[in-house]
Enzyme design. Structure first.
Site, mmCIF file in Angstrom:
data_model
loop_
_atom_site.group_PDB
_atom_site.id
_atom_site.type_symbol
_atom_site.label_atom_id
_atom_site.label_comp_id
_atom_site.label_asym_id
_atom_site.label_seq_id
_atom_site.Cartn_x
_atom_site.Cartn_y
_atom_site.Cartn_z
ATOM 1 N N TYR A 110 -14.589 -28.863 -10.226
ATOM 2 C CA TYR A 110 -13.671 -29.268 -9.173
ATOM 3 C C TYR A 110 -14.031 -30.683 -8.720
ATOM 4 O O TYR A 110 -15.101 -30.922 -8.171
ATOM 5 C CB TYR A 110 -13.727 -28.309 -7.991
ATOM 6 C CG TYR A 110 -13.374 -26.879 -8.296
ATOM 7 C CD1 TYR A 110 -12.705 -26.533 -9.457
ATOM 8 C CD2 TYR A 110 -13.721 -25.856 -7.416
ATOM 9 C CE1 TYR A 110 -12.378 -25.211 -9.732
ATOM 10 C CE2 TYR A 110 -13.397 -24.529 -7.680
ATOM 11 C CZ TYR A 110 -12.738 -24.216 -8.842
ATOM 12 O OH TYR A 110 -12.423 -22.901 -9.107
ATOM 13 N N GLY A 125 0.501 -20.542 -3.436
ATOM 14 C CA GLY A 125 1.331 -20.909 -2.301
ATOM 15 C C GLY A 125 2.698 -20.268 -2.268
ATOM 16 O O GLY A 125 3.341 -20.239 -1.214
#
Length: 325
Positions: free
Chosen positions: A57, A207
């Site tokens: 990440y 989402g």
């Protein structure tokens, strides 16, 4: 808010029922670092004890951010990170060679500013290296005191069995939500047979199930999700239409769509610890509100039956090819 800690694996760590996925905190569109640190601070204040990061990440900058947030309070969290996705000009390469296991762990420890990792995952299975060799090297890290517990991410049932035969696997991390339920066929039953905890990532379908926007135009043109089948072309509008139906289910119960989706997932077993990600305090608090929801068997069945199925697969082909199947 109701909180009863859950255990990952038969001898693994006890953690809060919802963790925090930190991946989005080092995306190109992430807020300023002070905003992110406030979100991490608030997570700890509210009792979140599982923080999930990876050396991929950023790359690397996510671990540095989490390490900064934990200065002076490392003992308050179960810190999970991952190795095995090595950045390259043509995208990440999956690497599971034993020597990489050791060097990646040492680098993560430095970035995180700690002397041990509580839960160390192989981010993706390297199909060119026998899993026994990779997990054998991970087990050496446990013996050296650098790692407390081992995990795998996106591993098949067969791979999980072989890995668990080398060293106990505390947790398997794989995508799981109302809109990604294929793990229920073989992966979850295998985890339960072996006594392996399950950590769903993307529990809000990136989402979609959080009802984060209303129309395809609300999603930025350069948003990474537009490369994913569920967010591409006509699929996105069909999925937004489905979310509207799910929002109504949530409204009927006096909660948000995100809370209902997380409550449904939490109810699938006390061996399940979702890690919804967010950069915003308000979203964090909303997500944790799911812990106060209690769904009856009838409600769970209704949600399962009524929630629309998504249009499109969960990953583009090149990313799906890295999933061990």
């Amino acid at each position: 808010m109701t909180r009863i800690d859950r255990r990952l694996g038969e001898a693994g760590p006890w953690v809060s029922p919802l963790g925090l996925g930190c991946w989005g905190m080092t995306n190109p569109d992430a807020p300023a670092q002070d905003v992110l640190l406030r979100t991490l601070d608030r997570a700890l204040e509210l009792g979140v004890t599982l923080l999930d990061t990876s050396d991929a990440y950023g790359p690397h900058t996510n671990e540095q951010l989490v390490g900064r947030a934990l200065v002076g309070r490392r003992d308050r969290v179960v810190l999970a990170t991952k190795f095995g996705m090595v950045p390259g000009p043509d995208g990440p390469t999956v690497v599971g060679r034993p020597e990489h296991v050791h060097s990646a762990c040492d680098a993560s420890l430095r970035r995180l500013g700690t002397d041990h990792i509580d839960l160390y995952y192989q981010h993706r299975v390297d199909r060119t290296v026998p899993i026994e060799e990779t997990v054998g090297a991970m087990a050496e890290l446990v013996q050296a005191g650098k790692v407390r517990h081992l995990g795998l991410s996106e591993a098949s049932p067969g791979t999980l069995r072989r890995a668990h035969g080398v060293h106990p696997i505390a947790a398997l991390q794989t995508e799981y939500s109302l809109w990604s339920r294929d793990v229920e066929d073989e992966i979850l039953p295998t985890c339960r047979e072996l006594g392996v905890g399950f950590v769903p990532y993307s529990p809000l379908a990136r989402g979609l199930l959080a009802a984060s926007w209303r129309s395809p135009g609300d999603l930025a043109a350069d948003d990474y999700r537009r490369d994913f089948p569920r967010f591409a072309g006509d699929n996105l509008q069909r999925n937004l239409d489905g979310v509207a139906v799910f929002e109504q289910l949530a409204a009927d119960r006096g909660c948000t769509a995100a809370q209902l989706a997380l409550a449904w997932l939490l109810a699938q077993g006390d061996d399940i610890v979702p890690i919804p990600g967010t950069t915003k305090v308000a979203r964090l608090e909303e997500n944790l509100g799911a812990l106060g929801l209690s769904l009856s068997p009838h409600e769970l069945a209704e949600i399962t039956a009524t929630a629309p199925r998504p249009a499109g697969g969960r990953y583009p082909t090149v990313m799906m090819d890295r999933v061990d199947r």
